[in-house]
Design a protein around this motif. Structure first.
Motif, PDB file in Angstrom:
ATOM      1  N   ALA A 254     -13.738  72.484 -32.703  1.00  0.00           N
ATOM      2  CA  ALA A 254     -14.902  71.629 -32.454  1.00  0.00           C
ATOM      3  C   ALA A 254     -14.986  70.496 -33.472  1.00  0.00           C
ATOM      4  CB  ALA A 254     -16.181  72.468 -32.488  1.00  0.00           C
ATOM      5  N   ALA A 255     -14.804  70.807 -34.762  1.00  0.00           N
ATOM      6  CA  ALA A 255     -14.888  69.766 -35.789  1.00  0.00           C
ATOM      7  C   ALA A 255     -13.817  68.710 -35.576  1.00  0.00           C
ATOM      8  CB  ALA A 255     -14.750  70.389 -37.177  1.00  0.00           C
ATOM      9  N   THR A 256     -12.621  69.135 -35.183  1.00  0.00           N
ATOM     10  CA  THR A 256     -11.551  68.168 -34.913  1.00  0.00           C
ATOM     11  C   THR A 256     -11.881  67.306 -33.704  1.00  0.00           C
ATOM     12  OG1 THR A 256      -9.939  69.727 -35.831  1.00  0.00           O
ATOM     13  CG2 THR A 256      -9.083  67.901 -34.524  1.00  0.00           C
ATOM     14  N   ASP A 257     -12.426  67.918 -32.665  1.00  0.00           N
ATOM     15  CA  ASP A 257     -12.805  67.149 -31.475  1.00  0.00           C
ATOM     16  C   ASP A 257     -13.864  66.101 -31.807  1.00  0.00           C
ATOM     17  OD1 ASP A 257     -11.038  68.501 -29.934  1.00  0.00           O
ATOM     18  OD2 ASP A 257     -12.512  69.436 -28.618  1.00  0.00           O
ATOM     19  N   TYR A 258     -14.895  66.500 -32.541  1.00  0.00           N
ATOM     20  CA  TYR A 258     -15.941  65.545 -32.904  1.00  0.00           C
ATOM     21  C   TYR A 258     -15.370  64.452 -33.812  1.00  0.00           C
ATOM     22  CZ  TYR A 258     -18.886  69.396 -31.259  1.00  0.00           C
ATOM     23  OH  TYR A 258     -19.449  70.397 -30.504  1.00  0.00           O
ATOM     24  N   SER A 259     -14.448  64.824 -34.670  1.00  0.00           N
ATOM     25  CA  SER A 259     -13.819  63.837 -35.551  1.00  0.00           C
ATOM     26  C   SER A 259     -12.999  62.841 -34.749  1.00  0.00           C
ATOM     27  CB  SER A 259     -12.927  64.552 -36.579  1.00  0.00           C
ATOM     28  OG  SER A 259     -13.682  65.403 -37.417  1.00  0.00           O
ATOM     29  N   LEU A 260     -12.280  63.337 -33.750  1.00  0.00           N
ATOM     30  CA  LEU A 260     -11.492  62.437 -32.904  1.00  0.00           C
ATOM     31  C   LEU A 260     -12.391  61.412 -32.223  1.00  0.00           C
ATOM     32  CD1 LEU A 260      -9.058  65.017 -31.278  1.00  0.00           C
ATOM     33  CD2 LEU A 260      -8.360  63.035 -32.612  1.00  0.00           C
ATOM     34  N   LEU A 261     -13.549  61.863 -31.767  1.00  0.00           N
ATOM     35  CA  LEU A 261     -14.467  60.945 -31.095  1.00  0.00           C
ATOM     36  C   LEU A 261     -14.948  59.867 -32.062  1.00  0.00           C
ATOM     37  CD1 LEU A 261     -15.826  60.629 -28.296  1.00  0.00           C
ATOM     38  CD2 LEU A 261     -17.800  61.818 -29.242  1.00  0.00           C
ATOM     39  N   TYR A 262     -15.299  60.275 -33.285  1.00  0.00           N
ATOM     40  CA  TYR A 262     -15.771  59.287 -34.256  1.00  0.00           C
ATOM     41  C   TYR A 262     -14.652  58.346 -34.678  1.00  0.00           C
ATOM     42  CZ  TYR A 262     -17.545  56.995 -38.369  1.00  0.00           C
ATOM     43  OH  TYR A 262     -17.915  56.023 -39.260  1.00  0.00           O
ATOM     44  N   VAL A 263     -13.467  58.875 -34.942  1.00  0.00           N
ATOM     45  CA  VAL A 263     -12.351  58.029 -35.380  1.00  0.00           C
ATOM     46  C   VAL A 263     -12.026  56.991 -34.318  1.00  0.00           C
ATOM     47  CG1 VAL A 263      -9.879  58.019 -35.899  1.00  0.00           C
ATOM     48  CG2 VAL A 263     -11.365  59.735 -36.944  1.00  0.00           C
ATOM     49  N   SER A 264     -12.030  57.408 -33.053  1.00  0.00           N
ATOM     50  CA  SER A 264     -11.744  56.470 -31.965  1.00  0.00           C
ATOM     51  C   SER A 264     -12.768  55.348 -31.937  1.00  0.00           C
ATOM     52  CB  SER A 264     -11.742  57.219 -30.627  1.00  0.00           C
ATOM     53  OG  SER A 264     -11.610  56.333 -29.549  1.00  0.00           O
ATOM     54  N   HIS A 271     -12.090  46.586 -34.970  1.00  0.00           N
ATOM     55  CA  HIS A 271     -11.596  45.403 -34.256  1.00  0.00           C
ATOM     56  C   HIS A 271     -12.718  44.378 -34.081  1.00  0.00           C
ATOM     57  CE1 HIS A 271      -7.621  46.886 -33.328  1.00  0.00           C
ATOM     58  NE2 HIS A 271      -8.098  47.964 -32.709  1.00  0.00           N
ATOM     59  N   HIS A 272     -13.950  44.869 -33.933  1.00  0.00           N
ATOM     60  CA  HIS A 272     -15.084  43.983 -33.628  1.00  0.00           C
ATOM     61  C   HIS A 272     -15.839  43.530 -34.872  1.00  0.00           C
ATOM     62  CE1 HIS A 272     -15.125  46.508 -29.680  1.00  0.00           C
ATOM     63  NE2 HIS A 272     -14.184  45.591 -29.653  1.00  0.00           N
ATOM     64  N   HIS A 273     -15.648  44.224 -36.004  1.00  0.00           N
ATOM     65  CA  HIS A 273     -16.380  43.921 -37.230  1.00  0.00           C
ATOM     66  C   HIS A 273     -15.399  43.741 -38.380  1.00  0.00           C
ATOM     67  CE1 HIS A 273     -20.197  45.113 -35.298  1.00  0.00           C
ATOM     68  NE2 HIS A 273     -19.500  46.125 -34.798  1.00  0.00           N
ATOM     69  N   ASN A 274     -15.625  42.702 -39.150  1.00  0.00           N
ATOM     70  CA  ASN A 274     -14.752  42.459 -40.296  1.00  0.00           C
ATOM     71  C   ASN A 274     -15.083  43.409 -41.446  1.00  0.00           C
ATOM     72  OD1 ASN A 274     -12.704  41.150 -41.667  1.00  0.00           O
ATOM     73  ND2 ASN A 274     -14.102  39.706 -42.649  1.00  0.00           N
ATOM     74  N   GLY A 275     -16.364  43.764 -41.600  1.00  0.00           N
ATOM     75  CA  GLY A 275     -16.788  44.656 -42.681  1.00  0.00           C
ATOM     76  C   GLY A 275     -16.820  46.100 -42.231  1.00  0.00           C
ATOM     77  N   ARG A 276     -16.352  46.998 -43.101  1.00  0.00           N
ATOM     78  CA  ARG A 276     -16.322  48.409 -42.737  1.00  0.00           C
ATOM     79  C   ARG A 276     -17.723  49.017 -42.695  1.00  0.00           C
ATOM     80  NH1 ARG A 276     -13.091  50.481 -48.131  1.00  0.00           N
ATOM     81  NH2 ARG A 276     -14.369  49.416 -49.675  1.00  0.00           N
ATOM     82  N   GLY A 277     -18.676  48.440 -43.419  1.00  0.00           N
ATOM     83  CA  GLY A 277     -20.045  48.946 -43.366  1.00  0.00           C
ATOM     84  C   GLY A 277     -20.634  48.772 -41.979  1.00  0.00           C
ATOM     85  N   TRP A 348      -3.265  53.494 -41.938  1.00  0.00           N
ATOM     86  CA  TRP A 348      -1.903  53.048 -42.264  1.00  0.00           C
ATOM     87  C   TRP A 348      -0.860  54.000 -41.668  1.00  0.00           C
ATOM     88  CZ3 TRP A 348       2.284  55.113 -44.773  1.00  0.00           C
ATOM     89  CH2 TRP A 348       3.284  54.201 -45.127  1.00  0.00           C
ATOM     90  N   PRO A 349       0.217  53.464 -41.093  1.00  0.00           N
ATOM     91  CA  PRO A 349       0.650  52.048 -41.117  1.00  0.00           C
ATOM     92  C   PRO A 349       0.159  51.219 -39.935  1.00  0.00           C
ATOM     93  CG  PRO A 349       2.395  53.415 -40.243  1.00  0.00           C
ATOM     94  CD  PRO A 349       1.268  54.346 -40.556  1.00  0.00           C
ATOM     95  N   ARG A 350      -0.720  51.775 -39.073  1.00  0.00           N
ATOM     96  CA  ARG A 350      -1.206  51.030 -37.899  1.00  0.00           C
ATOM     97  C   ARG A 350      -2.663  50.634 -38.135  1.00  0.00           C
ATOM     98  NH1 ARG A 350      -0.925  54.242 -32.927  1.00  0.00           N
ATOM     99  NH2 ARG A 350      -0.605  52.293 -31.820  1.00  0.00           N
ATOM    100  N   ARG A 351      -2.852  49.759 -39.097  1.00  0.00           N
ATOM    101  CA  ARG A 351      -4.215  49.355 -39.451  1.00  0.00           C
ATOM    102  C   ARG A 351      -4.828  48.499 -38.331  1.00  0.00           C
ATOM    103  NH1 ARG A 351      -3.955  47.532 -45.822  1.00  0.00           N
ATOM    104  NH2 ARG A 351      -2.507  49.144 -46.542  1.00  0.00           N
ATOM    105  N   PRO A 352      -6.063  48.823 -37.910  1.00  0.00           N
ATOM    106  CA  PRO A 352      -6.726  47.987 -36.895  1.00  0.00           C
ATOM    107  C   PRO A 352      -7.100  46.623 -37.477  1.00  0.00           C
ATOM    108  CG  PRO A 352      -8.213  49.690 -37.705  1.00  0.00           C
ATOM    109  CD  PRO A 352      -6.884  49.983 -38.309  1.00  0.00           C
ATOM    110  N   ARG A 353      -6.787  45.562 -36.758  1.00  0.00           N
ATOM    111  CA  ARG A 353      -7.060  44.199 -37.227  1.00  0.00           C
ATOM    112  C   ARG A 353      -8.386  43.702 -36.657  1.00  0.00           C
ATOM    113  NH1 ARG A 353      -2.630  41.785 -39.480  1.00  0.00           N
ATOM    114  NH2 ARG A 353      -0.626  42.874 -39.191  1.00  0.00           N
ATOM    115  N   TYR A 354      -9.074  42.897 -37.450  1.00  0.00           N
ATOM    116  CA  TYR A 354     -10.330  42.299 -36.987  1.00  0.00           C
ATOM    117  C   TYR A 354     -10.027  41.291 -35.892  1.00  0.00           C
ATOM    118  CZ  TYR A 354     -14.546  39.412 -37.044  1.00  0.00           C
ATOM    119  OH  TYR A 354     -15.662  38.698 -36.697  1.00  0.00           O
ATOM    120  N   ASP A 355     -10.572  41.518 -34.701  1.00  0.00           N
ATOM    121  CA  ASP A 355     -10.336  40.638 -33.555  1.00  0.00           C
ATOM    122  C   ASP A 355     -11.582  40.671 -32.682  1.00  0.00           C
ATOM    123  OD1 ASP A 355      -9.411  39.108 -31.495  1.00  0.00           O
ATOM    124  OD2 ASP A 355      -7.933  40.566 -30.772  1.00  0.00           O
ATOM    125  N   PRO A 356     -12.590  39.867 -33.026  1.00  0.00           N
ATOM    126  CA  PRO A 356     -13.869  39.926 -32.300  1.00  0.00           C
ATOM    127  C   PRO A 356     -13.756  39.610 -30.818  1.00  0.00           C
ATOM    128  CG  PRO A 356     -13.753  37.981 -33.696  1.00  0.00           C
ATOM    129  CD  PRO A 356     -12.580  38.824 -34.061  1.00  0.00           C
TER     130      PRO A 356
END
Length: 731
Positions: A254-264, A271-277, A348-356
């Protein structure tokens, strides 16, 4: 209508900017620290679970069960609640006088083993002269597994060559169960975590992110175990090896499933926000509702087990619910804090790029790779697709009629080699197979004669004895035509022990105590004694199995409908609809039926299992329906979100395209974790492992991918009746 991400990004950036910079640093650091400390405290408790757990089947029966009442009263007659071990020593040739003398000396020495009660019986020679049996009572609160091993080792070393030693009886089978559950802390966790890690590496093609997700699951499990251990130590919860294994797997999955949802969601927001906050705030806003709804549904389903008469079922509910609570908390606090601290480096190594502009250029969900194409394909001919899928699943349900879930012998609970099982076979070849595990009847003193007559008249009873304090063996045998035979010959018959006007009568079964024939004997005795209108209660090992199976069957008939109603109501509140929840529950039940049908065929014709515990369908149902609904919640909450922006039909297509990857990954993870239960050589866990793992895969790749979207597309916006979405104009 503009895409939601157009409007939300500036809002979230402004919201993030209003939070003081110090708080943006301190809060994540504090959350990480709290979890590190709590997990550090809880980690050592993995090796201490056996201090607060028990595998005694009688301890889980309701207080009203006859077997429970007999066990509570029998101690007063016997002077001890010791658990009997039956030592069986066999030879291929007639035992000689020297061998019998050595056996007598070896039996005396067993009383010196720590944890063994002094009242060890002398060797009892079989009629064929090829075997002896020795009754060794073991203290109930002792380490039974270690004592059984020591008895076996000591006898094997002391006895002459050519003799074979087995330790069986209740203590022997308890030792086998303890040895089988011994791999839960190490082997089970290791296999489950390794399987999840491999899947996460394949999904993310990263090393750091899988470690972060696995840490989230392990921290949730450590804190859950810490909480549950102290509740069990305070006698507020009951723990068994079975409950412990399910807890471990459920929390990790369950914790892994919920984590997958949040990570996605977090990756999309990067991609939509330049700031991680801002990305964190936005990801949490999109994840909290489905995770809380999903976890709340699982918890509600699990808490329905509190209605169970069988404590092994009712205690699993709160234990597993506590695990799900900490799985949700870890996925919504620890994981966001760590990912906020790591930022894009975590990917890393597939960092998501900011692309609004990434969320604005797609005019169709079909542009979302493989799952976009699948969604488009489903949308082309939804009605034939859902009809064909439903028919195939319904055909699979037919196999469920072949599932034998009326209970299995205790000797078959452990898979693989079993010294206790071999000993029971040897016992049955040379002695009455029920020796050492008698039927126990507590009856009023005035009904003693009539009660013994009933027992002796039953062909399933080989002999009867009455507990008598003045008898050298603690009991006096009953002859076929009299009440108390003289023991020893030539002396007056000992008087039975009387407590509160009641006596304890013991009947030795002809058949093995865990056999169906022995169970039928006990049922016949209960019926015959009830017909005589005696004030008696019948207990013992066989009666415990009967009462356990009966209580489990009762629980199954009661709890399954309750779980369905509870989950249906929760879905109606979540989706603000009536028809959509009905369809979702119906598809999940259909999936469960198919999983049970396929499992029955595999159990009967491939794995050749002897049957199943009555609780197997119940546990399979609770886990599959509650967890299967999870994926429908993940899908349909996103479908509803997209439908509010793009219309009902396009919402289904977009929702399937966007969630396809993460839900499939979550299904693979959950199936792998439950499949890991099969490494514990316990029949019940192996069957649950197959049913849930297969059912989750079926739900992931067939029900959630094809059946549910096709139904939603075919029904159209009416599926959302009577919500605002149903009332809106067709887009």
């Amino acid at each position: 209508m503009p895409d939601r991400s157009d409007r939300s990004a500036p809002t979230h950036r402004r919201a993030a900017a209003r939070v003081p910079r110090a708080l943006r640093i301190v809060l994540p650091a504090l959350l990480i620290l709290v979890w590190l400390v709590a997990a550090g405290i809880g980690g050592p408790y993995f090796g201490r679970v056996d201090e607060v757990s028990s595998n005694d089947r009688t301890a889980y029966l309701p207080d009203s069960a006859e077997a429970t009442q007999v066990q509570g009263l029998a101690e007063g007659f016997l002077g001890s609640d010791a658990i009997p071990a039956i030592v069986v020593v066999t030879s291929d040739e007639m035992l000689s006088a020297d061998q019998l003398s050595a056996l007598t000396e070896a039996a005396r020495s067993l009383a010196s083993v720590e944890g063994v009660v002094d009242d060890v019986s002398p060797p009892i020679l079989s009629e064929d002269g090829l075997a002896v049996q020795v009754f060794v009572p073991i203290e109930a609160d002792a380490d039974i597994g270690s004592i059984v091993d020591e008895l076996d080792a000591q006898l094997s070393a002391d006895l002459p060559t050519g003799l074979t030693v087995h330790v069986t009886g209740p203590a022997g089978f308890s030792a086998d169960l303890g040895a089988a559950f011994a791999g839960i802390d190490g082997l089970l966790l290791g296999v489950a975590l390794a399987a999840v890690f491999v899947i996460l590496v394949i999904v993310y093609r990263s090393l750091l992110l899988p470690l972060i997700v696995l840490s989230t699951s392990m921290f949730a499990l450590c804190v859950a175990l810490l909480t549950i251990w102290h509740l069990a130590a305070a006698d507020l919860l009951l723990l068994s090896g079975q409950t412990q294994g399910i807890l471990f797997i459920l929390v990790i999955g369950a914790a892994t499933d919920y984590s997958l949802l949040y990570v996605s969601r977090y990756r999309d927001e990067l991609h939509h926000h330049n700031g991680r906050g801002a990305a964190t705030v936005s990801a949490l806003r999109g994840t909290v509702e489905p995770v809380l709804a999903s976890g709340g549904t699982v918890i509600a389903g699990l808490l329905c087990l509190l209605l169970s008469d069988l404590k092994s079922n009712s205690t699993l509910g709160p234990v597993a619910a506590i695990g799900i609570v900490f799985a949700m908390l870890a996925a919504l606090t620890f994981l966001p804090a760590v990912l906020y601290a790591a930022g894009r480096v975590a990917f890393w190594p597939r960092r998501p790029r900011y692309d609004p502009a990434s969320g604005q250029n797609s005019s169709s969900a079909a542009d979302n790779g493989l799952w976009g194409k699948i969604a488009a394909a489903v949308s082309r001919r939804p009605r034939p697709l859902w009809i064909l899928t439903a028919v195939l699943l319904a055909v699979g349900c037919i196999g469920a009629l072949q599932l034998d879930a009326d209970g299995v012998p205790q000797s078959d609970l452990v898979l693989g080699a079993s010294s206790a099982r071999d000993g029971q076979v040897a016992l049955g070849e040379h002695f009455p197979a029920g020796a050492g595990s008698p039927v126990e009847v507590i009856v009023a003193e005035e009904d003693l004669q009539a009660t013994t007559d009933v027992l002796l008249a039953d062909e399933g009873i080989s002999s009867v004895s009455v507990v008598a304090a003045d008898s050298p063996s603690g009991s006096a045998t009953v002859s076929a035509d009299g009440i108390l035979a003289q023991a020893p010959p030539g002396t007056p018959a000992p008087a039975p022990t009387v407590l509160d006007g009641k006596v304890l009568v013991q009947g030795t079964l002809v058949d093995a105590p865990d056999s169906s024939a022995a169970e039928q004997t006990v049922r016949d005795l209960r019926a015959a004694l009830d017909q005589e209108d005696f004030a008696e209660i019948v207990g013992g090992v066989t009666a415990t199995s009967i009462d356990t199976n009966d209580a489990s069957a009762h629980d199954r008939a009661l709890i399954i409908p309750v779980v369905l109603v509870v989950i249906l109501l929760i879905l109606m509140l979540l989706l603000r609809s009536v028809l959509a929840p009905v369809l979702l529950v119906a598809t999940t039940v259909l999936s469960f039926g198919t999983a049970l049908g396929v499992a029955a065929l595999v159990f009967n014709h491939v794995l050749d299992f002897p049957g199943a515990d009555p609780a197997v369908p119940l546990f399979g149902f609770v886990f599959l329906v509650a967890l299967g609904i999870d994926y429908n919640i993940f899908l349909m909450t996103r479908v509803r979100e997209e439908a509010l922006q793009h219309g009902a039909r396009e919402g289904v297509v977009r929702g399937l395209a966007v969630t396809g990857g993460v839900i499939t990954s979550a299904g693979l993870v959950l199936a792998a974790t439950f499949a890991a239960l099969a490494v514990i050589p316990i029949l019940f866990l192996a069957q649950i492992a197959f049913i849930v793992a297969f059912g989750v895969l079926l739900d992931t790749f067939v029900v959630r991918t094809l059946l549910v979207p096709a139904l939603a597309l075919d029904f159209g916006r009416i599926i959302w009746w009577p919500s605002r979405l149903w009332r809106a104009e067709q887009r």
